[in-house]
Design a protein around this motif. Structure first.
Motif, PDB file in Angstrom:
ATOM      1  N   GLY A 142       4.963   6.703   9.098  1.00 16.20           N
ATOM      2  CA  GLY A 142       4.636   7.059  10.465  1.00 16.20           C
ATOM      3  C   GLY A 142       3.581   6.190  11.116  1.00 16.20           C
ATOM      4  O   GLY A 142       3.248   6.400  12.280  1.00 16.20           O
ATOM      5  N   ALA A 143       3.063   5.203  10.397  1.00 16.37           N
ATOM      6  CA  ALA A 143       1.975   4.388  10.941  1.00 16.37           C
ATOM      7  C   ALA A 143       2.435   3.516  12.110  1.00 16.37           C
ATOM      8  O   ALA A 143       1.712   3.338  13.087  1.00 16.37           O
ATOM      9  CB  ALA A 143       1.365   3.520   9.840  1.00 16.37           C
ATOM     10  N   GLN A 178       0.816  -1.217   0.000  1.00 17.56           N
ATOM     11  CA  GLN A 178       0.000   0.000   0.000  1.00 17.56           C
ATOM     12  C   GLN A 178       0.854   1.273   0.000  1.00 17.56           C
ATOM     13  O   GLN A 178       0.366   2.366   0.279  1.00 17.56           O
ATOM     14  CB  GLN A 178      -0.923   0.016   1.232  1.00 17.56           C
ATOM     15  N   ASN A 179       2.151   1.114  -0.313  1.00 16.09           N
ATOM     16  CA  ASN A 179       3.087   2.238  -0.405  1.00 16.09           C
ATOM     17  C   ASN A 179       3.334   2.926   0.947  1.00 16.09           C
ATOM     18  O   ASN A 179       3.549   4.133   1.014  1.00 16.09           O
ATOM     19  CB  ASN A 179       2.616   3.265  -1.442  1.00 16.09           C
ATOM     20  N   GLY A 180       3.319   2.142   2.001  1.00 16.37           N
ATOM     21  CA  GLY A 180       3.702   2.652   3.308  1.00 16.37           C
ATOM     22  C   GLY A 180       5.146   2.287   3.608  1.00 16.37           C
ATOM     23  O   GLY A 180       5.655   1.272   3.128  1.00 16.37           O
ATOM     24  N   MET A 181       5.822   3.129   4.388  1.00 19.33           N
ATOM     25  CA  MET A 181       7.211   2.825   4.745  1.00 19.33           C
ATOM     26  C   MET A 181       7.481   3.229   6.186  1.00 19.33           C
ATOM     27  O   MET A 181       6.861   4.141   6.732  1.00 19.33           O
ATOM     28  CB  MET A 181       8.201   3.528   3.808  1.00 19.33           C
ATOM     29  N   ASN A 182       8.417   2.521   6.802  1.00 17.88           N
ATOM     30  CA  ASN A 182       8.917   2.864   8.124  1.00 17.88           C
ATOM     31  C   ASN A 182      10.439   2.858   8.066  1.00 17.88           C
ATOM     32  O   ASN A 182      11.050   1.804   7.868  1.00 17.88           O
ATOM     33  CB  ASN A 182       8.422   1.866   9.171  1.00 17.88           C
ATOM     34  N   VAL A 183      11.022   4.031   8.213  1.00 19.12           N
ATOM     35  CA  VAL A 183      12.473   4.166   8.166  1.00 19.12           C
ATOM     36  C   VAL A 183      13.097   3.606   9.445  1.00 19.12           C
ATOM     37  O   VAL A 183      14.213   3.097   9.433  1.00 19.12           O
ATOM     38  CB  VAL A 183      12.858   5.644   7.974  1.00 19.12           C
ATOM     39  N   TYR A 184      12.347   3.712  10.544  1.00 21.07           N
ATOM     40  CA  TYR A 184      12.798   3.221  11.838  1.00 21.07           C
ATOM     41  C   TYR A 184      11.810   2.196  12.373  1.00 21.07           C
ATOM     42  O   TYR A 184      10.664   2.106  11.913  1.00 21.07           O
ATOM     43  CB  TYR A 184      12.937   4.374  12.836  1.00 21.07           C
TER      44      TYR A 184
END
Length: 292
Positions: A74-75, A13-19
């Protein structure tokens, strides 16, 4: 903190978490739940996992896209952890999003996002940038207890005002509200006043209350014992092991929020807001000034 080389960065769904993990210390954090974060993990929740190759993975993923898209972040982990001040991985990622003319929906509790407002403006000018802030507690002293290691609600409201002045649409997550702690009309109206003043596009609510899962529940109860003696027992008597913990005046507060949103042209339907954040277009938000 510790560093890994991730295998991928964008979800379907094109979500990302860098951390991964968080140091904000919010006593109610759902991301601590064992369905997301196992106690048997080699690292504590506060030991931030840094996806050092996130920018390279993101650029590769966007290069392969057949069309532009909205990217969400940010989710599950705030993209503006304290380490971001030096690492600048989130900054690099949103610069890549800007370079590929994609849109961005970013969720945070940190005023560090103001550092990157220049890039957010560019993204919003060409595509769409939506800044989401979580506001839960109007009382500043209480906010410092329930969200101890991040800027308080008043400062987050100032961030919303900056975004308003830059023409960047904002959405507020008014969740969770903690039964017997901040479930008051004063708190609801205080948050609403911040939202109305900032001309937010929307407010996300899932009823007025709290959810507790395994892992999250134990940490929350530990913090209740530290800061609100006797409150844990009150929760256990009232809710048992329930997942959903609605406040006593849920219906009245939901109606109050819906009526105020309607009067101030604020969207409060969660499904509509999620669709808005996932949809890429170049139209401006009705009622907002044309800056460029």
């Amino acid at each position: 903190m510790h560093t890994i080389q991730a295998k991928s960065i964008l979800s379907a769904q094109n979500g990302m978490n860098v951390y991964r993990g968080c140091t904000h210390g919010c006593i109610y954090c759902d991301a601590r739940s064992t369905c997301y974060w196992r106690e048997s993990s080699a690292h504590a929740f506060e030991d931030i996992e840094i996806k050092a190759n996130a920018p390279e993975l993101l650029e590769d993923a966007l290069r392969r896209k057949r069309s532009r898209c909205m990217v969400g972040t940010g989710a599950m982990s705030d993209p503006y952890q304290q380490c971001e001040k030096d690492l600048r991985l989130t900054r690099r990622c949103i610069e890549i999003i800007d370079r590929y003319d994609c849109g961005l929906a970013v969720q945070t509790k940190s005023d560090m996002i103001l550092r990157d407002v220049d890039v957010l403006e560019r993204i919003n000018r060409k595509a769409k940038c939506v800044v989401q802030m979580t506001l839960t507690t109007y009382d500043e002293s209480l906010c410092r207890i329930v969200e101890p290691n991040v800027c308080t609600t008043m400062r987050r409201a100032e961030v919303l005002n900056v975004m308003r002045d830059k023409g960047i649409p904002t959405i507020v997550w008014f969740t969770p509200v903690l039964p017997f702690i901040n479930d008051t009309e004063e708190n609801v109206r205080g948050i609403l006043d911040y939202c109305i003043n900032a001309h937010v596009y929307g407010i996300i609510i899932f009823g007025i209350g709290l959810t507790l899962r395994d892992g999250d529940r134990q940490y929350f109860y530990k913090k209740l014992d530290e800061h609100f003696p006797g409150m844990k027992e009150k929760y256990m008597r009232t809710y048992g092991d329930a997942y959903e913990l609605p406040v006593r005046e849920n219906d009245r507060f939901v109606t109050l929020l819906q009526n105020e949103c309607r009067k101030n042209n604020i969207v409060c339907d969660a499904a509509e807001l999620f669709t808005y954040m996932r949809t890429l277009d170049t139209s401006k938000i009705p009622g907002q000034p044309e800056l460029f």
